[in-house]
Design a protein around this motif. Structure first.
Motif, PDB file in Angstrom:
ATOM      1  N   UNK A 184       1.213  -1.447   0.040  1.00  0.00           N
ATOM      2  CA  UNK A 184      -0.089  -0.596  -0.446  1.00  0.00           C
ATOM      3  C   UNK A 184       0.779   1.086   0.402  1.00  0.00           C
ATOM      4  N   UNK A 185       0.694   2.639  -0.596  1.00  0.00           N
ATOM      5  CA  UNK A 185       0.988   3.456  -0.622  1.00  0.00           C
ATOM      6  C   UNK A 185       1.624   4.018   1.307  1.00  0.00           C
ATOM      7  N   UNK A 186       2.668   4.836   0.821  1.00  0.00           N
ATOM      8  CA  UNK A 186       3.175   4.274   3.055  1.00  0.00           C
ATOM      9  C   UNK A 186       1.844   5.207   3.532  1.00  0.00           C
ATOM     10  N   UNK A 187       1.905   5.955   2.997  1.00  0.00           N
ATOM     11  CA  UNK A 187       0.694   6.986   3.941  1.00  0.00           C
ATOM     12  C   UNK A 187      -0.566   5.887   4.380  1.00  0.00           C
ATOM     13  N   UNK A 188      -0.574   4.669   3.826  1.00  0.00           N
ATOM     14  CA  UNK A 188      -1.951   3.992   4.539  1.00  0.00           C
ATOM     15  C   UNK A 188      -1.370   3.026   5.087  1.00  0.00           C
ATOM     16  N   UNK A 189      -0.146   3.177   5.954  1.00  0.00           N
ATOM     17  CA  UNK A 189       0.489   1.597   6.164  1.00  0.00           C
ATOM     18  C   UNK A 189       0.104   1.737   7.933  1.00  0.00           C
ATOM     19  N   UNK A 190      -1.105   0.899   8.568  1.00  0.00           N
ATOM     20  CA  UNK A 190      -1.598   0.998   9.342  1.00  0.00           C
ATOM     21  C   UNK A 190      -1.985  -0.477   9.991  1.00  0.00           C
ATOM     22  N   UNK A 191      -2.360  -0.791  11.403  1.00  0.00           N
ATOM     23  CA  UNK A 191      -2.190  -2.304  11.750  1.00  0.00           C
ATOM     24  C   UNK A 191      -1.069  -2.396  11.731  1.00  0.00           C
ATOM     25  N   UNK A 192      -0.713  -3.426  11.349  1.00  0.00           N
ATOM     26  CA  UNK A 192       0.529  -4.213  11.775  1.00  0.00           C
ATOM     27  C   UNK A 192       1.110  -4.167  10.376  1.00  0.00           C
ATOM     28  N   UNK A 193       1.402  -3.255   9.669  1.00  0.00           N
ATOM     29  CA  UNK A 193       2.043  -2.268   9.479  1.00  0.00           C
ATOM     30  C   UNK A 193       2.898  -1.520   9.617  1.00  0.00           C
ATOM     31  N   UNK A 194       3.064  -1.189  11.229  1.00  0.00           N
ATOM     32  CA  UNK A 194       3.345  -0.108  11.319  1.00  0.00           C
ATOM     33  C   UNK A 194       4.754  -0.929  12.432  1.00  0.00           C
ATOM     34  N   UNK A 195       4.439  -2.446  12.417  1.00  0.00           N
ATOM     35  CA  UNK A 195       4.957  -3.459  13.020  1.00  0.00           C
ATOM     36  C   UNK A 195       6.467  -3.948  12.950  1.00  0.00           C
ATOM     37  N   UNK A 196       7.844  -3.325  13.170  1.00  0.00           N
ATOM     38  CA  UNK A 196       8.538  -4.178  12.683  1.00  0.00           C
ATOM     39  C   UNK A 196       8.605  -4.770  11.746  1.00  0.00           C
TER      40      UNK A 196
END
Ligand SMILES: *[C@@H]1O[C@H](CO)[C@@H](O)[C@H](O)[C@H]1NC(C)=O
Ligand SMILES: *[C@@H]1O[C@H](CO)[C@@H](O)[C@H](O)[C@H]1NC(C)=O
Ligand SMILES: *[C@@H]1O[C@H](CO)[C@@H](O)[C@H](O)[C@H]1NC(C)=O
Ligand SMILES: *[C@@H]1O[C@H](CO)[C@@H](O)[C@H](O)[C@H]1NC(C)=O
Ligand SMILES: *[C@@H]1O[C@H](CO)[C@@H](O)[C@H](O)[C@H]1NC(C)=O
Length: 485
Positions: A149-161
């Motif tokens: 996804x576009x980086x601006x939509x990184x949320x949920x588990x896409x903020x995990x290391x």
């Protein structure tokens, strides 16, 4: 009245680019060795898989900072850089089951990218004795959207290391006749059929290292826990506890997979990984730490060329091209080139999707026991992610290493997150298609193109004869620009 949104993009390159986007590109055109050596994971022992090794000839199974610094030479372009850079090698397994080393093209490049934190323009060089690993040799799946996804939509588990670590791998399908793909676009190794059909100049393996540091430890037991990724892998914010921003390290290694075009078989990374999800790399700093800090502070010419940093002593090919490590006797005569019946060290080929056990932990089978494990591949096929050309913009008069990669997404799904570096305006009116731009890197051959900051002006017009022009809105203003760097 039906209003159709016509998006007109006016792209303005920021011509004043400051320290924030400077970098230098360390060419390590010569390989100092290819061997089962990995002093980080297998200290004082033989590693379970083979690595392509670059840097100081002081590298060995029990090397540390002092040994690297005591080396006589480095296979990289700057004599002050006695670091060690290593990644697994890449092999082709033919229909007879035998493994052959894939040729590496041009050695490797290690980018030192000077990205600061948003609230602090200072960057730290690596402290003395610093070392780290990026990637996870046992990873065999990717459970997130493909493509990203576009980086601006990184949320949920896409903020995990865990996600950021996987998003830090790239397999760039090279065809110099076409517009390059953006860096870190594809996080898996395309299958043989795709490589044959599309990647005529091979595959560039890319690896971004974590650049957020706990400010204290030069290493940690797993060589990972002392560092973390910023929120956008390359750029973005550092997580709590890891606020010290290091110079960012990014590896690129090109493997000539196309040399095997038309031959039945499969590519396998030296650690027994068919998918690419388990690609990884190691770094052991071998700089005088105060010298490196000076370089981080002063080597800010936007060309990225080591020649443009007055501090560096540039080496001639006759020097860096003749810098080889000395193999321990146990590895002296080991074949790492092939054709051979097993991968060096005979690590199990584990195609996933389960987390691999790795050699010595009872992983299933071994690499020499059977011809290409097509059934195993079928069990965990990688997705097909076709070529996605970036929009490449060249600056008119000022030299900037600029190129831009456009990701098209649907406005209806426009992001609402505020932490985004990309989208700062409210989503527009219709379900029209819209473009987002993000910071990214691409290289064409050995030339780096750096994404610059983009402004986009959007006008919306009515569909009838009367043209209604809404006030131009500044969209997608890159965060860096807001910092006025
Ligand atoms: C991440 O979250 C998505 C949506 O909740 C889920 O489908 C996916 O399996 C998750 N991935 C991982 C690695 O947990
Ligand atoms: C800014 O960053 C540098 C390098 O990471 C660090 O040494 C310094 O303490 C930071 N300053 C502040 C005010 O956080
Ligand atoms: C950067 O390097 C170029 C040569 O590639 C040189 O012409 C230019 O003057 C340098 N800029 C600075 C600020 O040193
Ligand atoms: C270094 O290793 C390469 C590849 O194994 C070999 O071709 C070269 O001759 C070696 N150079 C020296 C100086 O030993
Ligand atoms: C994917 O890998 C993770 C480890 O990162 C593992 O926990 C998970 O079980 C794997 N998924 C599948 C379907 O095997």
């Amino acid at each position: 009245m039906r209003v159709s949104a016509v998006t007109m993009k006016l792209l303005a390159l920021a011509l004043v680019v400051g320290l924030a986007d400077a970098f230098w590109r360390m060419p390590c055109r010569s390989r100092s060795g290819l061997a089962r050596i990995d002093p980080l994971v297998s200290f004082n022992a033989v590693s379970d898989h083979a690595h392509a090794i670059h840097g100081s000839d002081g590298f060995s199974i029990d090397a540390g900072y002092d040994a690297l610094m005591a080396g006589d030479c480095t296979s990289c372009g700057v004599s002050q850089d006695k670091s060690a850079y290593w990644t697994p090698a890449v092999y082709f397994q033919g229909s007879d089951g035998k493994f052959t080393l894939v040729e590496q093209v041009g050695g490797m490049l290690a980018y030192y990218l000077l990205y600061p934190n948003a609230d602090n323009t200072s960057l730290s060089g690596f402290p003395k004795g610093f070392q780290m690993i990026a990637g996870d040799t046992n990873q065999r799946n990717f459970s997130y959207p493909v493509p990203d996804l576009p980086k601006s939509e990184w949320s949920g588990n896409m903020t995990d290391q865990a996600f950021l670590r996987q998003a830090a791998l790239g397999f760039n399908c090279l065809n110099y006749a076409t517009t390059p793909e953006g860096s870190l676009y594809r996080h898996f190794l395309p299958d043989k059929a795709y490589l044959d059909a599309n990647c005529v100049d091979g595959v560039r393996f890319e690896l971004m290292f974590p650049s957020c540091w706990n400010g204290v430890d030069a290493d940690s037991p797993n060589h990972k826990d002392h560092v973390a990724y910023p929120s956008e892998v390359m750029t973005g914010d550092c997580p709590t506890g890891f606020e010290t921003r290091l110079v960012s390290l990014f590896y690129e290694t090109i493997w000539d997979t196309y040399a095997f075009k038309g031959q039945a078989g499969q590519f396998v990374i030296a650690n027994g990984d068919l998918t690419g999800y388990g690609y990884h790399g190691d770094f052991m700093m071998g700089w005088d730490d105060s010298f490196l800090q000076e370089a981080v502070d002063q080597c800010t010419n936007l060309s990225g060329q080591i020649q443009d940093c007055p501090l560096f002593t540039i080496q001639d090919e006759s020097v860096y091209g003749n810098c080889n490590i000395t193999l321990p006797s146990a590895l002296d005569s080991e074949d790492v080139v092939g054709p051979m019946a097993t991968l060096p060290g005979n690590p199990p080929i584990e195609s996933g999707p389960a987390y691999a056990g790795g050699a010595g932990t009872g992983g299933s089978g071994n690499s020499g026991s059977a011809p290409p494990t097509t059934s195993a591949v079928a069990a965990n096929p990688v997705p097909t992610l076709s070529h996605s050309p970036g929009v490449v913009l060249a600056s008119s008069d000022t030299f900037v290493p600029g190129a831009v990669f456009e990701a098209v997404t649907d406005v209806g799904a426009a992001p609402s997150t505020s932490s985004s570096a990309i989208v700062t305006a409210a989503p527009p009116v219709s379900s029209d298609t819209q473009s987002y731009f993000s910071t990214s890197y691409s290289t064409s051959s050995q030339i780096v193109n750096e994404v610059l900051w983009i402004e986009e002006l959007v006008t919306v017009t009515a569909s009838t004869t009367a043209t209604m022009t809404l006030p131009a809105r500044k969209r997608h203003l890159h965060q860096h620009r807001q910092r006025g760097i």
